[in-house]
Design an enzyme around this catalytic site. Structure first.
Site, PDB file in Angstrom:
ATOM      1  N   GLY A 187     -10.040   0.326  -1.795  1.00  0.00           N
ATOM      2  CA  GLY A 187     -10.098   1.302  -1.083  1.00  0.00           C
ATOM      3  C   GLY A 187      -9.472   0.624   0.243  1.00  0.00           C
ATOM      4  O   GLY A 187      -9.424   1.523   1.095  1.00  0.00           O
ATOM      5  N   GLU A 195     -12.753  -5.040  -5.116  1.00  0.00           N
ATOM      6  CA  GLU A 195     -11.591  -4.398  -5.990  1.00  0.00           C
ATOM      7  C   GLU A 195     -10.414  -3.796  -5.521  1.00  0.00           C
ATOM      8  O   GLU A 195     -10.306  -2.601  -5.662  1.00  0.00           O
ATOM      9  CB  GLU A 195     -12.529  -3.338  -6.893  1.00  0.00           C
ATOM     10  CG  GLU A 195     -13.645  -3.735  -7.524  1.00  0.00           C
ATOM     11  CD  GLU A 195     -14.392  -2.607  -8.509  1.00  0.00           C
ATOM     12  OE1 GLU A 195     -14.322  -1.693  -7.823  1.00  0.00           O
ATOM     13  OE2 GLU A 195     -14.764  -2.895  -9.468  1.00  0.00           O
ATOM     14  N   PRO A 196      -9.838  -4.531  -4.666  1.00  0.00           N
ATOM     15  CA  PRO A 196      -8.520  -4.006  -4.000  1.00  0.00           C
ATOM     16  C   PRO A 196      -7.365  -3.458  -5.123  1.00  0.00           C
ATOM     17  O   PRO A 196      -7.253  -4.608  -6.054  1.00  0.00           O
ATOM     18  CB  PRO A 196      -7.999  -5.016  -3.152  1.00  0.00           C
ATOM     19  CG  PRO A 196      -8.557  -6.432  -3.834  1.00  0.00           C
ATOM     20  CD  PRO A 196      -9.775  -5.909  -4.372  1.00  0.00           C
ATOM     21  N   GLY A 197      -6.747  -2.580  -4.998  1.00  0.00           N
ATOM     22  CA  GLY A 197      -5.781  -2.300  -5.789  1.00  0.00           C
ATOM     23  C   GLY A 197      -4.463  -1.906  -4.824  1.00  0.00           C
ATOM     24  O   GLY A 197      -3.676  -2.980  -4.951  1.00  0.00           O
ATOM     25  N   CYS A 211      12.877  20.282 -10.807  1.00  0.00           N
ATOM     26  CA  CYS A 211      13.002  21.561 -10.380  1.00  0.00           C
ATOM     27  C   CYS A 211      11.401  22.071  -9.938  1.00  0.00           C
ATOM     28  O   CYS A 211      10.701  23.085 -10.614  1.00  0.00           O
ATOM     29  CB  CYS A 211      13.136  22.354 -11.407  1.00  0.00           C
ATOM     30  SG  CYS A 211      14.880  21.831 -12.207  1.00  0.00           S
ATOM     31  N   GLU A 212      11.150  21.791  -8.726  1.00  0.00           N
ATOM     32  CA  GLU A 212       9.683  22.101  -8.151  1.00  0.00           C
ATOM     33  C   GLU A 212      10.199  22.000  -6.669  1.00  0.00           C
ATOM     34  O   GLU A 212      10.823  20.944  -6.064  1.00  0.00           O
ATOM     35  CB  GLU A 212       8.808  21.014  -8.087  1.00  0.00           C
ATOM     36  CG  GLU A 212       8.353  20.926  -9.529  1.00  0.00           C
ATOM     37  CD  GLU A 212       7.465  22.268 -10.004  1.00  0.00           C
ATOM     38  OE1 GLU A 212       6.847  22.690  -9.196  1.00  0.00           O
ATOM     39  OE2 GLU A 212       7.410  22.573 -11.159  1.00  0.00           O
TER      40      GLU A 212
HETATM   41  C1  LIG Z   1      -9.253   3.079  -7.752  1.00  0.00           C
HETATM   42  C2  LIG Z   1     -10.367   2.340  -7.765  1.00  0.00           C
HETATM   43  C3  LIG Z   1      -9.928   0.897  -6.887  1.00  0.00           C
HETATM   44  C4  LIG Z   1      -9.110   0.663  -6.463  1.00  0.00           C
HETATM   45  O1  LIG Z   1      -8.531   1.523  -4.987  1.00  0.00           O
HETATM   46  P1  LIG Z   1      -7.580   1.011  -3.955  1.00  0.00           P
HETATM   47  O2  LIG Z   1      -7.535   2.181  -3.031  1.00  0.00           O
HETATM   48  O3  LIG Z   1      -6.256   1.011  -4.643  1.00  0.00           O
HETATM   49  O4  LIG Z   1      -7.879  -0.134  -3.532  1.00  0.00           O
HETATM   50  C5  LIG Z   1     -11.227   0.279  -6.980  1.00  0.00           C
HETATM   51  N1  LIG Z   1     -12.239   0.324  -7.628  1.00  0.00           N
HETATM   52  C6  LIG Z   1     -12.389   1.402  -8.445  1.00  0.00           C
HETATM   53  C7  LIG Z   1     -13.793   1.765  -9.138  1.00  0.00           C
HETATM   54  C8  LIG Z   1     -11.488   2.535  -8.463  1.00  0.00           C
HETATM   55  O5  LIG Z   1     -11.795   3.535  -9.106  1.00  0.00           O
END
Ligand SMILES: *Cc1c(COP(=O)(O)O)cnc(C)c1O
Length: 438
Positions: A246, A288-290, A359-360
């Site tokens: 997050g 858990e960074p995405g 088309c939106e």
């Molecule tokens: C989506 C998610 C993340 C990553 O979130 P980001 O905002 O991309 O960092 C980490 N842990 C869990 C369980 C998620 O569902």
């Protein structure tokens, strides 16, 4: 976009020291371009943030942000762990020869088939979300004659300061075991008594695109009240606290997220404080960074097509992609910055609306952005599209999904091919004649 834009002598935007105009020529548009150097920098920043503390830690890339074989291989090269949320993401990871024991499986409705696949593959941990899953996983583990490592996803009851669609820590959430209603304790008790399951830790994830660690800290404090009680009641202390992802990024200049150093520092110090106050052993800390790893690394290149000005004074410029390659503006009203990529920025910029080709009416990528004298055929770069862009791409209006290119230090490599029209109908079957149906 917090990074300086670099242009070649001819005024072409450079990405990873590769000419964006050349990229568009070679691979076509729309095109996702990832500067992998930025991904390396981000991973290093998170590692560096942890390394200042005497704690064990693990950084897992949340692959739902951007999951392809090459990306998983890069994650492996960077020494990060990997989170998946479906059988498809797990398959992608295993196909990339990513080591199963460093994969963690998330999700609020994993199917029996998906869980069995994960258990058979020998993944590192299943993050169990609910009682239905807990029972199912226990049965699968018994049938497969395995002891499965699990973490429990806890809903700590804190409200993240972000868009409601990406807020997941509040009590009324579809995710996790509620902490304050006894569900989390019940799950904890059942897991530690289950001979097929090995409880390795507790997990929470409160939301996405957060700018400060405030809600992470609130969640840690809330969780530790219970961890302490449960330790007294059951003499069991989870070895890992996983605080999710997050971590926010800078989509536009007005987004001001804390740096990884500040963010991680606050989280680690909060856990150290809670443990010291309660005289508990310090756990291993997982994150858990995405988005924070891949978001700013991605740029989408589009070709400008039709343009028009309304009597109300708005100028629309339409590009050759839209909500098919970037769903976020339509889904979350997300904001982006952009620039013309085939010439130097000029003084005389004018506000335009960047529209997609679907088309939106809602297919607007950027509501208002200052661009210099746009004309059809120009190349437009939209920045910070690396997370949840390709990942959410779809074939609405039967648009083929774009290609993905990695760039770094002057070199480009194709890592996902552009879809063709044949790809679009690959799974279509012809209509049977009526007489053949029964
Ligand atoms: C989506 C998610 C993340 C990553 O979130 P980001 O905002 O991309 O960092 C980490 N842990 C869990 C369980 C998620 O569902």
């Amino acid at each position: 976009m917090n990074r300086e834009r670099i242009y070649s002598q001819e005024g072409h935007l450079m990405l990873g020291n590769v000419d964006s105009v050349q990229l568009a020529k070679t691979y076509g548009t729309p095109l996702y371009v990832f500067d992998t150097e930025i991904i390396r920098e981000k991973a290093a920043a998170f590692k560096e943030a942890f390394s200042r503390y005497p704690v064990n830690y693990q950084i897992a890339y949340a692959s739902k942000a951007f999951s392809t074989v090459a990306m998983v291989q890069l994650v492996d090269e960077l020494g990060l762990a990997l989170d998946v949320v479906s059988g498809g993401e797990l398959y992608t990871a295993l196909s990339a020869d990513y080591p199963a024991e460093r994969i963690h499986f998330h999700g609020n409705n994993k199917s029996e088939e998906e869980l069995r696949y994960a258990v058979k593959a020998g993944i590192g941990a299943v993050i169990v979300d609910n009682f239905y899953e807990l029972d199912m996983l226990s049965n699968i583990a018994r049938e497969e004659n395995k002891i499965v490592k699990v973490m429990l996803r806890i809903t700590p009851g804190v409200e993240a300061d972000t868009h409601a669609y990406i807020s997941t820590g509040q009590e009324d959430s579809k995710f996790g075991f509620y902490l304050t209603k006894g569900d989390a304790e019940e799950a904890f008790r059942r897991t530690i008594r289950d001979p097929q399951l090995l409880l390795i830790g507790l997990h929470f994830h409160i939301g996405s695109q957060l700018f400060t660690a405030k809600t992470h800290e609130q969640a840690i404090q809330a969780l530790y009240e219970y961890v302490d009680q449960w330790y007294k009641t059951y003499q069991f202390l989870p070895g890992i606290i996983n605080v999710g992802g997050g971590f926010g990024i800078r989509y536009t200049e007005s987004d001001l997220p804390e740096t990884p150093q500040t963010f991680i520092g606050a989280i680690v110090e909060c856990i150290l404080r809670e443990c010291e106050q309660r005289n508990l052993k310090v756990p291993e800390i997982w994150i858990e960074p995405g988005r924070a790893l891949v978001g700013e690394a991605g740029t989408t290149l589009y070709t400008v097509g039709s343009m028009k000005s309304t009597r109300e004074g708005r100028t629309y410029i339409a590009v050759d992609g839209g909500m098919t390659d970037n769903l976020r503006p339509a889904l979350y009203q997300s904001k982006y910055e952009a620039a013309i990529a085939n010439r130097f920025p000029s003084e005389s910029e004018k506000a335009v609306t960047v529209a997609g080709k679907c088309c939106e009416s809602g297919d607007i990528l950027i509501d208002s952005i200052e661009l210099s004298a746009v004309k059809p055929g120009d190349l437009l770069a939209v920045f910070c599209t690396g997370a949840y862009g390709y990942a959410m791409a779809n074939n609405y209006n039967r648009l083929p999904r774009p290609a993905v290119v990695f760039v770094e230090a002057g070199e480009a490599q194709l890592v996902v091919k552009r879809e063709s029209y044949e790809d679009l109908i690959r799974h279509d079957l012809p209509l049977k004649k009526r007489s053949q149906i029964r």
